[in-house]
Design an enzyme around this catalytic site. Structure first.
Site, PDB file in Angstrom:
ATOM      1  N   ASP B 197     -29.910  50.941 -76.472  1.00  0.00           N
ATOM      2  CA  ASP B 197     -29.541  50.504 -75.130  1.00  0.00           C
ATOM      3  C   ASP B 197     -29.994  51.663 -74.264  1.00  0.00           C
ATOM      4  O   ASP B 197     -29.325  52.703 -74.206  1.00  0.00           O
ATOM      5  CB  ASP B 197     -28.022  50.291 -75.021  1.00  0.00           C
ATOM      6  N   HIS B 198     -31.147  51.497 -73.610  1.00  0.00           N
ATOM      7  CA  HIS B 198     -31.777  52.662 -72.980  1.00  0.00           C
ATOM      8  C   HIS B 198     -30.902  53.293 -71.905  1.00  0.00           C
ATOM      9  O   HIS B 198     -31.082  54.451 -71.544  1.00  0.00           O
ATOM     10  CB  HIS B 198     -33.163  52.304 -72.427  1.00  0.00           C
ATOM     11  N   HIS B 260     -25.034  47.395 -70.859  1.00  0.00           N
ATOM     12  CA  HIS B 260     -24.961  48.584 -70.001  1.00  0.00           C
ATOM     13  C   HIS B 260     -23.581  48.799 -69.376  1.00  0.00           C
ATOM     14  O   HIS B 260     -23.018  49.885 -69.430  1.00  0.00           O
ATOM     15  CB  HIS B 260     -25.962  48.477 -68.849  1.00  0.00           C
ATOM     16  N   LYS B 365     -29.617  48.634 -54.026  1.00  0.00           N
ATOM     17  CA  LYS B 365     -29.694  48.960 -55.454  1.00  0.00           C
ATOM     18  C   LYS B 365     -28.785  50.162 -55.710  1.00  0.00           C
ATOM     19  O   LYS B 365     -28.981  51.234 -55.122  1.00  0.00           O
ATOM     20  CB  LYS B 365     -31.135  49.321 -55.805  1.00  0.00           C
TER      21      LYS B 365
END
Lengths: 356, 508
Positions: B197-198, B260, B365
């Site tokens: 899971d980067h 995430h 963002k």
């Protein structure tokens, strides 16, 4: 890859005072921040550099080459014979067009022209100009030991290059003395990082680790002016592997001798390599008592590794890595000021014990 | 009898720990992820001298091509996407040890050829090299590749370590994740498996642990007695772009929340590990996941909200709604926005609501964790003429502006004692010299080193799906259309219903 376009606010004054310089920096920050709230000052460390006036350009170029590893506030003190007053200019570099909602980081530079008589009390000039809560790194590439001594109470870290002293013994003695007072970051030591990492990696696989106790010979090839770096590399091996360091014998192009390991003596040789154009190590060969060896030499795209296995077979390959260049080494020196390497001083002490 | 390997005393003081000689095999070698992320990350490691002293790369993919073609394409991608300027001499040396094996993933011949290529590298080195298989393909190929590796005997190597890195998504729901886990653990042992899971490789995510466990001042208030609620936000201002094919099958919940965002929650909630080793850290994270009460299907409408972006103004431009995007079916019920209210039922966190929200085409963002403290019990100050005293908020921003901000009440200058909130801010960018490495650089290196701390363990994956599965089930059974929110807004009004009295979503 994107490169940020930087602009600069500048201020200068002749016959000035440290308080005026500090006020100018504060004012530039206030104006820049008022223009756009996104501008915030970098707060990493202060770098105080003391240089001879005539070599100022060379050092300024080296500092420009460090790339992203800039100190957040650099104070360059240029020493000029015959000068009795302080002239200064200050600059604040800022990115052209901050992205909305993101901080735009400012870096500050100060250059103060001083006279030789100012060196003894340089701390009184520098103290008001640095950011007090940050770590302060001091670098005097043209000697000026008196300046380093004067800045003693301000310096958390002394940056130096032990290869710049012509005499290795003096260089190592100076390092030892300074290390009693501050943390020392030595560019000569940093140049050997890839070599130390690769030697460590070569012996790290479980099958290779027992060979560390069987090392029987070490040869270190180095730039003619990097004898201190080569000796410290050897000191690193000796101090990490528990070898008893003993005095080496000097010869025309290097040194040689025997160190005492638990199982056997280790024949050591330092060889000057006149064909190498850049400072630092040129190559390392480590042999083991059972007939194996690993040699690392500078090559295109990294280090050329040559391994002789215990059964006599040979293999050669490239250990990948880009050269950092002298700019990169200096940048690494600035970055290392934030870290601590517990193996440097033992390596220096072992190197001192091996001096002819 | 086990033999003891002596310590390596040369390791002390070195910033980069040694990585043993390795051949890395990438399945899906011609894919987007490989060329945009993996190859540039590997080059950056090579540039820094961080790769193993011997390093070889084998690409496996369906398209037929020669080693030299693959090397040439890899070089182009690296030059285009590397975060640093490339050095031709390093690239030349790197490309010398690149090979390519073409073929479809269910063809045993591919694995025979792969085995030969691996053996050839071992023979050249005169010693068996560690092997890392990186599965960067579409997820439907994971079981096939793993099974074929097992059948070809490539799941282990005499005298060397073999590891398997599996890209996300790990499963589509609880059942598929369990089936995949069974397939993978039928071939590899858990210690050989690295579920990526980067997000966990990002410096700022790791900094959540540094922030919590390297600073004593926060621990006394880090519990239900002082914390009122926690909000975790991962908002994007962009739409789905050209990813309709993937996104419409996944949705916001699977794309970001299941992995995430729940990982961020575990880092906020976990107890201090006894050591920073893979299993100790993951043990603590697994306990948090276990303590999240999975909702029943009936609970879902009260604790989860989904929506789709409609048309609107984003970044000064008029943009289409999700259902008008290219390749999105007009009757799609895939959510582009998901918000949840979760509870962690343990001694430390009982009663504290955790609000999670993510969405596309939102106002801004940002990925952040906002920890809101309880209000002061009694206020002696004047509130009139000011916005008043607000509860302290500690905000850990993961991206784009990594940092920590603490809101405090401060006196407004003047004769009366009026208070307004001010911020104490810390930005990583102003305080550290280093450019953060790409998450993939860190994770590839860790996988080659065998350090699984930043990878997801099988029990974590299972637990995360247990939380998400009832929501997926409920949403699957609830007919559309979905509520819409205007593009460029803060999300749907419906999300406010998840908040307890006195709580508000933070402004984006």
């Amino acid at each position: 890859m994107t490169t940020e376009l930087m602009h600069e606010d500048r201020w200068s004054e002749q016959n000035t005072t440290p308080s005026a310089i500090e006020a100018a920096l504060r004012d530039m920050l206030r104006v820049r921040h008022a223009a756009n709230e996104a501008y915030v000052p970098a707060r990493v460390l202060n770098l105080v550099v003391v240089v001879d006036r005539e070599w100022r350009g060379e050092i300024a170029n080296r500092l420009e080459d460090v790339g992203r590893y800039n100190a957040s506030r650099t104070v360059l003190c240029t020493v000029e014979a015959g000068r009795s007053t302080l002239d200064a200019h200050a600059s604040m570099a800022y990115p052209d067009d901050p992205s909305p909602g993101q901080p735009a980081v400012l870096t500050e530079g100060v250059e103060i022209a001083i006279g030789p008589q100012h060196l003894a009390a340089l701390d009184a000039i520098v103290d008001p100009v640095i950011v007090s809560e940050l770590m302060t790194v001091v670098w005097a590439p043209h000697g000026h030991a008196d300046a380093i001594d004067a800045l003693d109470r301000l310096a958390h870290v002394v940056l130096l290059d032990s290869s710049e002293d012509f005499e290795i013994g003096e260089a190592l003695a100076r390092v030892s003395t300074l290390a009693e007072r501050a943390y020392v970051v030595d560019l000569s030591w940093l140049r050997s990082v890839p070599w130390r990492e690769r030697v460590c990696a070569s012996f790290d696989p479980p099958a290779e680790r027992p060979s560390l106790a069987k090392i029987s010979a070490v040869t270190v090839r180095h730039h003619p002016e990097s004898g201190a770096a080569a000796l410290m590399f050897l000191g690193w091996l000796a101090s990490r592997l528990g070898w008893d360091p003993s005095r080496l014998v000097g010869r025309g192009d290097g040194m040689s001798g025997k160190l005492h390991a638990r199982r056997q003596d280790v024949a050591v040789t330092l060889q000057s390599e006149p064909r190498q154009s850049v400072p630092g190590l040129a190559g390392v060969t480590i042999e083991t008592a059972d007939g194996g060896s690993i040699a690392l030499d500078r090559g295109p795209g990294g280090l050329t590794a040559h391994r002789r296995l215990r059964d006599g077979r040979d293999s050669e390959w490239t250990v990948l890595g880009a050269s950092r260049g002298e700019g990169g080494i200096l940048g690494e020196g600035v970055r290392q000021a934030l870290l601590r390497d517990p193996t440097y001083r033992p390596a220096v002490e072992a190197a001192k014990a091996m001096l002819p | 009898m086990a033999t003891t390997v002596p310590e390596n005393p040369l390791m002390q003081g070195l910033e980069r720990l040694p990585v043993h000689p390795t051949t890395l095999v990438i399945f899906g070698a011609t894919g987007d992820l490989t060329h945009r992320k993996l190859l540039p990350a590997i080059y950056n490691l090579a540039h820094e001298g961080a790769l193993p002293e011997r390093f070889n790369l084998i690409g496996v993919a369906r398209r037929d091509k020669e080693d030299s073609d693959f090397a040439g394409e890899s070089r182009e991608s690296i030059e285009k996407f590397s975060r640093r300027e490339t050095k031709p001499e390093v690239l030349d040396a790197f490309m010398k040890n690149v090979r390519y094996v073409p073929g479809v993933f269910d063809d045993p011949e591919v694995y025979r050829e792969l085995s030969e290529a691996l053996d050839a590298f071992d023979a050249e080195a005169g010693t068996p090299l560690n092997r890392v298989f990186y599965l960067s393909t579409a997820p439907e190929f994971f079981p096939e590749i793993v099974g074929q590796l097992g059948q070809a005997g490539l799941n282990k190597a005499e005298g060397a370590e073999t590891r398997c890195v599996i890209e996300k998504p790990f499963g589509y729901d609880l059942d598929s994740a369990r089936r995949l886990n069974t397939e993978v653990l039928g071939v590899f042992r858990e210690r050989q498996v690295f579920r990526i899971d980067h997000y966990l490789g990002k410096e700022t995510v790791q900094n959540v642990m540094a922030f919590r466990f390297a600073n004593a001042m926060f621990e006394p208030v880090w519990n239900r007695n002082f914390i009122d609620c926690v909000q975790i936000t991962a908002s994007e201002d962009l739409g789905i772009g050209t990813r309709a094919g993937y996104y419409d099958g996944a949705g916001a919940l699977r794309d970001l929340v299941q992995n995430h965002m729940l990982q961020l929650l575990t880092l906020i909630c976990m107890e201090p590990p006894t050591s920073f080793t893979a299993d100790r850290v993951r043990d603590e994270k697994a306990k948090v996941i276990e303590a999240i009460s999975p909702p029943t299907v009936d609970d879902v409408p009260h604790m989860a909200v989904r929506a789709q972006y409609g048309s609107g103004a984003s970044g000064g431009e008029q943009v289409r709604g999700y259902l008008e995007e290219d390749d999105v079916p007009p009757e799609s019920t895939t959510e582009t926005y998901a918000a949840l209210r979760l509870h962690v039922s343990n001694w430390r966190w009982a009663g504290v609501p955790f609000y999670l929200r993510t969405g596309k085409r939102l106002a801004r963002k940002v990925t952040e964790i906002a920890v809101q403290l309880k209000p002061v019990p009694h206020l002696a100050f004047q509130q009139a003429g000011s916005v008043g005293v607000q509860p302290n908020q500690l905000v850990l921003t993961v991206q784009p502006d990594e940092g920590v901000s603490l809101s405090l009440g401060a006196k407004i200058p003047g004769a009366s004692m009026r208070i307004r909130p001010v911020n104490m801010e810390f930005h990583y960018g102003t305080t550290f010299l280093s450019q953060s490495p790409e998450a993939y650089e860190r994770l590839i290196l860790d996988a080659m080193r065998g350090d699984a701390t930043l990878f997801t363990r099988n029990d974590e994956v299972d637990g995360l799906w247990q939380v998400i599965d009832p929501i997926l089930e409920s949403w699957k059974n609830t007919p559309g259309p979905l509520p819409q929110y205007p593009a460029g807004s803060a999300g749907p009004e419906e999300a406010n219903a998840l908040l307890a009295a006195g709580h508000h979503w933070r402004s984006l």
